[in-house]
Design an enzyme around this catalytic site. Sequence first.
Site, PDB file in Angstrom:
ATOM      1  N   GLU A  89      31.992  73.508  49.900  1.00  0.00           N
ATOM      2  CA  GLU A  89      33.002  72.193  49.955  1.00  0.00           C
ATOM      3  C   GLU A  89      34.602  73.002  49.983  1.00  0.00           C
ATOM      4  O   GLU A  89      35.281  72.493  51.001  1.00  0.00           O
ATOM      5  CB  GLU A  89      33.102  71.185  49.110  1.00  0.00           C
ATOM      6  CG  GLU A  89      31.576  70.364  48.858  1.00  0.00           C
ATOM      7  CD  GLU A  89      30.660  71.069  47.850  1.00  0.00           C
ATOM      8  OE1 GLU A  89      29.683  70.449  47.291  1.00  0.00           O
ATOM      9  OE2 GLU A  89      30.676  72.364  47.841  1.00  0.00           O
TER      10      GLU A  89
ATOM     11  N   CYS B  54      33.835  70.546  42.441  1.00  0.00           N
ATOM     12  CA  CYS B  54      34.133  70.399  44.008  1.00  0.00           C
ATOM     13  C   CYS B  54      34.629  69.024  44.176  1.00  0.00           C
ATOM     14  O   CYS B  54      35.316  68.529  45.037  1.00  0.00           O
ATOM     15  CB  CYS B  54      33.029  70.674  44.759  1.00  0.00           C
ATOM     16  SG  CYS B  54      32.666  72.466  44.934  1.00  0.00           S
TER      17      CYS B  54
ATOM     18  N   TRP C 194      -0.996 101.109  57.701  1.00  0.00           N
ATOM     19  CA  TRP C 194      -0.283  99.684  57.686  1.00  0.00           C
ATOM     20  C   TRP C 194      -1.470  98.769  58.085  1.00  0.00           C
ATOM     21  O   TRP C 194      -1.896  98.899  59.185  1.00  0.00           O
ATOM     22  CB  TRP C 194       1.146  99.799  58.335  1.00  0.00           C
ATOM     23  CG  TRP C 194       1.929 100.433  57.894  1.00  0.00           C
ATOM     24  CD1 TRP C 194       2.335 101.781  58.381  1.00  0.00           C
ATOM     25  CD2 TRP C 194       2.762 100.447  56.703  1.00  0.00           C
ATOM     26  NE1 TRP C 194       3.328 102.278  57.633  1.00  0.00           N
ATOM     27  CE2 TRP C 194       3.928 101.401  56.549  1.00  0.00           C
ATOM     28  CE3 TRP C 194       2.960  99.385  55.704  1.00  0.00           C
ATOM     29  CZ2 TRP C 194       4.932 101.243  55.662  1.00  0.00           C
ATOM     30  CZ3 TRP C 194       3.794  99.231  54.731  1.00  0.00           C
ATOM     31  CH2 TRP C 194       4.551 100.478  54.788  1.00  0.00           C
TER      32      TRP C 194
ATOM     33  N   ARG D 190      14.626  96.659  52.771  1.00  0.00           N
ATOM     34  CA  ARG D 190      14.997  97.732  53.848  1.00  0.00           C
ATOM     35  C   ARG D 190      15.541  97.103  55.027  1.00  0.00           C
ATOM     36  O   ARG D 190      15.200  97.128  56.155  1.00  0.00           O
ATOM     37  CB  ARG D 190      13.808  98.572  54.064  1.00  0.00           C
ATOM     38  CG  ARG D 190      13.681  99.313  52.859  1.00  0.00           C
ATOM     39  CD  ARG D 190      12.450 100.569  53.221  1.00  0.00           C
ATOM     40  NE  ARG D 190      11.273  99.935  53.428  1.00  0.00           N
ATOM     41  CZ  ARG D 190      10.504  99.568  52.639  1.00  0.00           C
ATOM     42  NH1 ARG D 190      10.610  99.536  51.457  1.00  0.00           N
ATOM     43  NH2 ARG D 190       9.243  99.134  53.171  1.00  0.00           N
TER      44      ARG D 190
ATOM     45  N   GLY E  36      -1.582  93.151  43.021  1.00  0.00           N
ATOM     46  CA  GLY E  36      -2.550  93.438  43.748  1.00  0.00           C
ATOM     47  C   GLY E  36      -3.554  91.995  43.502  1.00  0.00           C
ATOM     48  O   GLY E  36      -2.917  91.105  43.205  1.00  0.00           O
TER      49      GLY E  36
END
Length: 359
Positions: free
Chosen positions: A51, A83, A169, A206, A292
Amino acid sequence: MDKKYMETALKLALKGEGNVNPNPMVGAVVVKNGTIVGEGYHKQYGGPHAEVYALNEAGSECRGATIYVTLEPCSHYGKTPPCAEKIIEMGIKKCVIACLDPNPLVAGRGVKILERAGIEVEVGLMEKEALELNRVFMKYITTEKPFVFLKCAITLDGKIAARTGSSKWITNEVSREKVQRLRHRFMGIMVGANTLVMDNPRLNARIEGGNDPFRIVIDPELIVPSDSNFASMKDGKSIIVTSEKNKDSEKVSLLEARGVRFAWLPGDEFKISDILKKVGELKIDSVLLEGGSYLISKAFEENAIDGGEIFIAPKILGDQKGIPFIKGFSFDSIEEAFELKNVKFNQYGNNISVEFYKD
Protein backbone atom coordinates in the site's frame (compact mmCIF):
# COMPACT_ATOMS: atom_id res chain seq x y z
CA MET A 1 -13.35 -3.28 -13.99
CA ASP A 2 -13.06 -4.01 -10.27
CA LYS A 3 -11.92 -7.54 -11.10
CA LYS A 4 -9.42 -6.23 -13.63
CA TYR A 5 -7.81 -3.96 -11.03
CA MET A 6 -7.67 -6.75 -8.43
CA GLU A 7 -6.11 -9.08 -11.00
CA THR A 8 -3.41 -6.46 -11.51
CA ALA A 9 -2.85 -6.29 -7.74
CA LEU A 10 -2.54 -10.09 -7.53
CA LYS A 11 0.04 -10.15 -10.34
CA LEU A 12 2.00 -7.45 -8.55
CA ALA A 13 1.87 -9.40 -5.29
CA LEU A 14 3.47 -12.44 -6.94
CA LYS A 15 6.60 -10.40 -7.64
CA GLY A 16 7.45 -10.66 -3.94
CA GLU A 17 7.63 -14.46 -4.07
CA GLY A 18 10.57 -15.82 -2.11
CA ASN A 19 11.62 -12.40 -0.80
CA VAL A 20 8.99 -11.55 1.83
CA ASN A 21 8.73 -14.71 3.97
CA PRO A 22 7.43 -15.07 6.60
CA ASN A 23 5.28 -12.10 5.58
CA PRO A 24 2.52 -12.50 2.97
CA MET A 25 2.79 -11.49 -0.67
CA VAL A 26 0.63 -8.39 -1.17
CA GLY A 27 -0.16 -6.16 -4.13
CA ALA A 28 -1.99 -2.82 -4.26
CA VAL A 29 -3.40 -0.60 -7.00
CA VAL A 30 -4.76 2.96 -6.66
CA VAL A 31 -7.41 3.90 -9.24
CA LYS A 32 -8.95 7.31 -9.94
CA ASN A 33 -11.48 8.12 -12.66
CA GLY A 34 -10.91 4.72 -14.28
CA THR A 35 -7.13 5.12 -14.47
CA ILE A 36 -4.43 3.38 -12.43
CA VAL A 37 -2.43 6.14 -10.75
CA GLY A 38 -0.34 4.05 -8.34
CA GLU A 39 0.94 0.49 -8.06
CA GLY A 40 2.95 -1.35 -5.46
CA TYR A 41 3.84 -4.70 -3.95
CA HIS A 42 5.63 -5.94 -0.84
CA LYS A 43 9.18 -6.33 -2.12
CA GLN A 44 11.27 -7.43 0.84
CA TYR A 45 10.72 -8.69 4.39
CA GLY A 46 11.01 -5.73 6.74
CA GLY A 47 10.49 -3.23 3.92
CA PRO A 48 7.50 -1.01 3.08
CA HIS A 49 4.19 -2.73 2.42
CA ALA A 50 2.42 -2.77 -0.95
CA GLU A 51 0.00 0.00 0.00
CA VAL A 52 2.83 2.39 0.83
CA TYR A 53 4.43 2.02 -2.60
CA ALA A 54 1.07 2.42 -4.38
CA LEU A 55 -0.03 5.43 -2.31
CA ASN A 56 3.32 7.20 -2.65
CA GLU A 57 3.30 6.70 -6.41
CA ALA A 58 -0.24 8.08 -6.66
CA GLY A 59 0.58 11.07 -4.45
CA SER A 60 -2.07 13.81 -4.54
CA GLU A 61 -4.20 11.65 -6.86
CA CYS A 62 -5.09 9.51 -3.83
CA ARG A 63 -7.72 12.00 -2.65
CA GLY A 64 -11.10 10.58 -3.62
CA ALA A 65 -9.53 7.48 -5.24
CA THR A 66 -10.08 3.74 -4.71
CA ILE A 67 -7.34 1.38 -3.56
CA TYR A 68 -7.44 -2.34 -4.41
CA VAL A 69 -5.45 -4.52 -2.00
CA THR A 70 -5.00 -8.30 -2.05
CA LEU A 71 -4.88 -8.56 1.76
CA GLU A 72 -6.45 -6.52 4.56
CA PRO A 73 -4.26 -3.48 5.36
CA CYS A 74 -2.33 -3.85 8.61
CA SER A 75 -3.49 -1.95 11.66
CA HIS A 76 -0.51 -2.32 13.98
CA TYR A 77 3.03 -1.06 14.34
CA GLY A 78 5.48 -3.79 13.37
CA LYS A 79 8.57 -3.29 11.24
CA THR A 80 6.57 -0.57 9.45
CA PRO A 81 3.73 1.81 10.50
CA PRO A 82 0.07 0.75 9.99
CA CYS A 83 -1.02 0.83 6.33
CA ALA A 84 -4.64 1.53 7.36
CA GLU A 85 -3.57 4.88 8.81
CA LYS A 86 -1.60 5.71 5.67
CA ILE A 87 -4.70 5.03 3.54
CA ILE A 88 -6.74 7.43 5.70
CA GLU A 89 -4.02 10.06 5.68
CA MET A 90 -3.78 10.06 1.88
CA GLY A 91 -7.51 10.71 1.43
CA ILE A 92 -8.60 7.41 -0.15
CA LYS A 93 -12.40 7.21 -0.57
CA LYS A 94 -12.88 3.45 -1.02
CA CYS A 95 -10.84 0.33 -0.21
CA VAL A 96 -11.49 -2.98 -2.00
CA ILE A 97 -9.88 -5.94 -0.21
CA ALA A 98 -9.57 -9.47 -1.61
CA CYS A 99 -9.33 -11.27 1.75
CA LEU A 100 -9.00 -10.59 5.46
CA ASP A 101 -5.71 -11.10 7.28
CA PRO A 102 -5.88 -14.00 9.79
CA ASN A 103 -2.93 -12.54 11.73
CA PRO A 104 -4.30 -11.98 15.27
CA LEU A 105 -2.66 -8.54 15.22
CA VAL A 106 -4.88 -7.56 12.26
CA ALA A 107 -7.88 -9.93 11.89
CA GLY A 108 -10.53 -7.38 10.91
CA ARG A 109 -9.04 -4.44 12.79
CA GLY A 110 -7.77 -2.86 9.57
CA VAL A 111 -11.27 -2.87 8.12
CA LYS A 112 -12.75 -1.33 11.28
CA ILE A 113 -10.17 1.48 11.34
CA LEU A 114 -10.94 2.35 7.72
CA GLU A 115 -14.71 2.25 8.23
CA ARG A 116 -14.51 4.42 11.34
CA ALA A 117 -12.65 7.00 9.24
CA GLY A 118 -15.56 7.07 6.76
CA ILE A 119 -13.87 5.02 4.05
CA GLU A 120 -16.11 2.63 2.12
CA VAL A 121 -14.75 -0.92 2.46
CA GLU A 122 -15.55 -3.91 0.28
CA VAL A 123 -14.16 -7.37 1.16
CA GLY A 124 -14.15 -10.61 -0.86
CA LEU A 125 -13.35 -9.66 -4.47
CA MET A 126 -11.27 -12.57 -5.86
CA GLU A 127 -10.92 -13.96 -2.35
CA LYS A 128 -10.21 -17.52 -3.54
CA GLU A 129 -7.30 -16.39 -5.71
CA ALA A 130 -5.88 -14.24 -2.91
CA LEU A 131 -6.06 -17.10 -0.39
CA GLU A 132 -4.35 -19.47 -2.84
CA LEU A 133 -1.61 -16.92 -3.47
CA ASN A 134 -0.78 -16.86 0.25
CA ARG A 135 -1.32 -20.50 1.20
CA VAL A 136 2.02 -20.47 3.01
CA PHE A 137 1.26 -17.39 5.09
CA MET A 138 -2.28 -18.52 5.90
CA LYS A 139 -1.09 -21.82 7.35
CA TYR A 140 1.91 -20.47 9.23
CA ILE A 141 0.14 -17.50 10.85
CA THR A 142 -2.72 -19.69 12.10
CA THR A 143 -0.82 -22.87 13.14
CA GLU A 144 2.78 -21.66 13.71
CA LYS A 145 3.87 -24.66 11.63
CA PRO A 146 5.46 -24.38 8.18
CA PHE A 147 3.68 -25.13 4.92
CA VAL A 148 5.05 -28.42 3.53
CA PHE A 149 5.53 -28.68 -0.23
CA LEU A 150 6.72 -32.03 -1.60
CA LYS A 151 9.13 -32.09 -4.52
CA CYS A 152 10.39 -35.30 -6.01
CA ALA A 153 11.64 -36.56 -9.37
CA ILE A 154 10.69 -40.10 -10.35
CA THR A 155 10.97 -42.52 -13.24
CA LEU A 156 7.84 -43.80 -14.93
CA ASP A 157 7.99 -46.84 -12.64
CA GLY A 158 8.16 -44.68 -9.52
CA LYS A 159 11.86 -44.80 -8.60
CA ILE A 160 13.93 -41.91 -7.24
CA ALA A 161 17.23 -43.76 -7.69
CA ALA A 162 18.74 -46.98 -9.00
CA ARG A 163 19.74 -49.75 -6.56
CA THR A 164 23.26 -48.21 -6.50
CA GLY A 165 21.88 -44.88 -5.35
CA SER A 166 22.46 -43.26 -8.75
CA SER A 167 19.87 -40.51 -9.32
CA LYS A 168 21.52 -37.87 -11.54
CA TRP A 169 19.70 -36.97 -13.55
CA ILE A 170 16.22 -38.47 -13.65
CA THR A 171 14.54 -35.36 -15.01
CA ASN A 172 15.58 -32.94 -17.72
CA GLU A 173 17.15 -29.51 -17.41
CA VAL A 174 13.84 -27.65 -17.72
CA SER A 175 12.39 -29.56 -14.74
CA ARG A 176 15.53 -28.93 -12.72
CA GLU A 177 15.27 -25.20 -13.39
CA LYS A 178 11.74 -25.28 -11.95
CA VAL A 179 13.12 -27.00 -8.83
CA GLN A 180 15.59 -24.14 -8.33
CA ARG A 181 12.68 -21.68 -8.46
CA LEU A 182 10.88 -23.76 -5.82
CA ARG A 183 13.97 -23.54 -3.62
CA HIS A 184 13.80 -19.76 -3.95
CA ARG A 185 10.06 -19.71 -3.29
CA PHE A 186 10.05 -21.67 -0.02
CA MET A 187 11.92 -20.57 3.08
CA GLY A 188 13.40 -23.96 3.96
CA ILE A 189 14.39 -27.21 2.28
CA MET A 190 14.18 -30.51 4.17
CA VAL A 191 15.90 -33.84 3.53
CA GLY A 192 16.74 -36.95 5.49
CA ALA A 193 20.29 -37.68 6.62
CA ASN A 194 20.69 -40.65 4.25
CA THR A 195 19.87 -38.43 1.27
CA LEU A 196 22.51 -35.97 2.40
CA VAL A 197 25.15 -38.67 2.93
CA MET A 198 24.40 -40.30 -0.42
CA ASP A 199 24.29 -37.18 -2.63
CA ASN A 200 26.25 -34.54 -0.63
CA PRO A 201 24.02 -31.76 -2.04
CA ARG A 202 24.48 -28.03 -1.45
CA LEU A 203 20.70 -27.51 -1.16
CA ASN A 204 20.86 -23.97 -2.53
CA ALA A 205 18.86 -22.00 -5.11
CA ARG A 206 20.93 -21.82 -8.26
CA ILE A 207 19.05 -19.04 -10.02
CA GLU A 208 20.03 -15.43 -10.59
CA GLY A 209 18.88 -13.30 -7.67
CA GLY A 210 17.57 -16.35 -5.82
CA ASN A 211 17.48 -16.65 -2.04
CA ASP A 212 19.08 -19.78 -0.61
CA PRO A 213 16.66 -21.63 1.69
CA PHE A 214 17.37 -22.78 5.22
CA ARG A 215 18.78 -26.31 4.86
CA ILE A 216 17.11 -28.67 7.34
CA VAL A 217 18.42 -32.23 7.74
CA ILE A 218 16.52 -34.79 9.80
CA ASP A 219 19.30 -36.81 11.42
CA PRO A 220 18.39 -38.67 14.67
CA GLU A 221 21.69 -40.58 14.75
CA LEU A 222 23.87 -37.61 13.74
CA ILE A 223 25.48 -39.29 10.73
CA VAL A 224 25.94 -36.08 8.68
CA PRO A 225 29.64 -35.83 7.70
CA SER A 226 31.42 -32.84 9.22
CA ASP A 227 33.04 -32.08 5.87
CA SER A 228 29.81 -32.24 3.82
CA ASN A 229 28.76 -29.39 1.55
CA PHE A 230 25.82 -28.88 3.91
CA ALA A 231 28.18 -28.20 6.83
CA SER A 232 30.44 -25.93 4.79
CA MET A 233 28.04 -23.18 3.71
CA LYS A 234 28.91 -20.77 6.58
CA ASP A 235 25.74 -18.68 6.23
CA GLY A 236 23.92 -19.80 9.38
CA LYS A 237 21.21 -21.54 7.34
CA SER A 238 22.27 -25.16 7.94
CA ILE A 239 20.11 -26.83 10.61
CA ILE A 240 20.18 -30.40 11.93
CA VAL A 241 17.19 -31.86 13.74
CA THR A 242 18.62 -34.60 15.91
CA SER A 243 18.11 -36.58 19.11
CA GLU A 244 18.69 -35.00 22.50
CA LYS A 245 21.03 -37.92 23.27
CA ASN A 246 23.59 -36.32 20.93
CA LYS A 247 23.85 -33.02 22.83
CA ASP A 248 27.22 -33.85 24.41
CA SER A 249 28.73 -35.26 21.23
CA GLU A 250 32.09 -33.86 20.04
CA LYS A 251 30.59 -33.82 16.57
CA VAL A 252 27.97 -31.30 17.70
CA SER A 253 30.71 -28.95 18.88
CA LEU A 254 32.59 -29.39 15.63
CA LEU A 255 29.53 -28.70 13.49
CA GLU A 256 28.48 -25.72 15.62
CA ALA A 257 31.96 -24.27 15.13
CA ARG A 258 31.30 -24.47 11.38
CA GLY A 259 28.04 -22.54 11.77
CA VAL A 260 25.57 -25.44 11.82
CA ARG A 261 22.56 -24.95 14.12
CA PHE A 262 20.70 -27.67 16.01
CA ALA A 263 17.11 -28.42 16.98
CA TRP A 264 16.61 -31.16 19.55
CA LEU A 265 13.91 -33.81 19.87
CA PRO A 266 13.61 -36.76 22.30
CA GLY A 267 14.04 -40.35 21.14
CA ASP A 268 15.39 -41.92 17.98
CA GLU A 269 12.39 -41.68 15.64
CA PHE A 270 10.60 -38.39 15.12
CA LYS A 271 7.03 -37.57 14.19
CA ILE A 272 6.72 -35.16 11.29
CA SER A 273 4.38 -33.02 13.41
CA ASP A 274 7.09 -32.61 16.07
CA ILE A 275 9.69 -31.75 13.43
CA LEU A 276 7.41 -29.10 11.94
CA LYS A 277 6.75 -27.59 15.36
CA LYS A 278 10.51 -27.19 15.89
CA VAL A 279 10.97 -25.69 12.43
CA GLY A 280 8.10 -23.27 13.02
CA GLU A 281 9.72 -22.10 16.25
CA LEU A 282 12.72 -21.04 14.12
CA LYS A 283 10.39 -18.64 12.22
CA ILE A 284 10.63 -20.72 9.04
CA ASP A 285 7.20 -20.52 7.39
CA SER A 286 7.58 -23.16 4.67
CA VAL A 287 9.67 -26.18 3.73
CA LEU A 288 10.34 -27.88 0.43
CA LEU A 289 10.41 -31.59 1.25
CA GLU A 290 12.86 -33.23 -1.16
CA GLY A 291 13.36 -36.70 0.30
CA GLY A 292 14.24 -39.36 0.79
CA SER A 293 11.55 -41.93 0.48
CA TYR A 294 11.36 -42.64 4.23
CA LEU A 295 10.73 -38.98 5.10
CA ILE A 296 8.24 -38.55 2.24
CA SER A 297 6.36 -41.67 3.32
CA LYS A 298 6.20 -40.50 6.95
CA ALA A 299 4.83 -37.14 5.79
CA PHE A 300 2.10 -38.85 3.76
CA GLU A 301 1.24 -41.15 6.68
CA GLU A 302 0.76 -38.16 8.99
CA ASN A 303 -1.15 -36.19 6.35
CA ALA A 304 1.48 -33.45 6.78
CA ILE A 305 1.93 -32.55 3.10
CA ASP A 306 0.10 -29.36 2.10
CA GLY A 307 1.00 -29.45 -1.57
CA GLY A 308 3.62 -30.65 -3.97
CA GLU A 309 4.93 -31.24 -7.44
CA ILE A 310 6.00 -34.71 -8.56
CA PHE A 311 8.18 -34.60 -11.69
CA ILE A 312 7.98 -37.68 -13.93
CA ALA A 313 10.55 -38.58 -16.59
CA PRO A 314 9.88 -41.06 -19.43
CA LYS A 315 12.47 -43.49 -18.06
CA ILE A 316 12.03 -47.01 -16.70
CA LEU A 317 14.50 -48.72 -14.36
CA GLY A 318 12.53 -51.96 -14.14
CA ASP A 319 14.38 -53.01 -10.98
CA GLN A 320 12.60 -54.16 -7.85
CA LYS A 321 15.65 -53.08 -5.84
CA GLY A 322 15.55 -49.57 -7.24
CA ILE A 323 14.62 -46.97 -4.61
CA PRO A 324 10.90 -46.04 -4.70
CA PHE A 325 9.73 -42.56 -3.75
CA ILE A 326 7.18 -44.07 -1.34
CA LYS A 327 7.67 -47.05 0.96
CA GLY A 328 6.91 -48.20 4.47
CA PHE A 329 3.13 -48.41 4.40
CA SER A 330 0.47 -50.10 2.31
CA PHE A 331 -3.28 -50.32 1.92
CA ASP A 332 -5.38 -53.38 1.23
CA SER A 333 -7.58 -51.75 -1.40
CA ILE A 334 -7.58 -49.00 -4.00
CA GLU A 335 -10.41 -47.29 -2.12
CA GLU A 336 -8.06 -46.67 0.83
CA ALA A 337 -5.26 -45.16 -1.23
CA PHE A 338 -4.12 -41.55 -0.88
CA GLU A 339 -5.74 -39.43 -3.57
CA LEU A 340 -4.11 -36.12 -4.45
CA LYS A 341 -6.47 -33.14 -4.61
CA ASN A 342 -6.64 -29.93 -6.62
CA VAL A 343 -4.43 -31.53 -9.25
CA LYS A 344 -3.01 -29.89 -12.34
CA PHE A 345 -0.51 -31.21 -14.87
CA ASN A 346 2.53 -29.32 -16.14
CA GLN A 347 4.84 -30.15 -19.02
CA TYR A 348 8.57 -29.48 -19.09
CA GLY A 349 9.88 -30.68 -22.42
CA ASN A 350 9.57 -34.47 -22.36
CA ASN A 351 8.87 -34.44 -18.59
CA ILE A 352 5.51 -33.93 -16.94
CA SER A 353 4.60 -33.09 -13.37
CA VAL A 354 1.62 -33.58 -11.11
CA GLU A 355 1.07 -30.46 -8.99
CA PHE A 356 -1.41 -30.70 -6.10
CA TYR A 357 -2.65 -28.94 -2.97
CA LYS A 358 -4.46 -30.25 0.08
CA ASP A 359 -6.75 -27.20 0.18
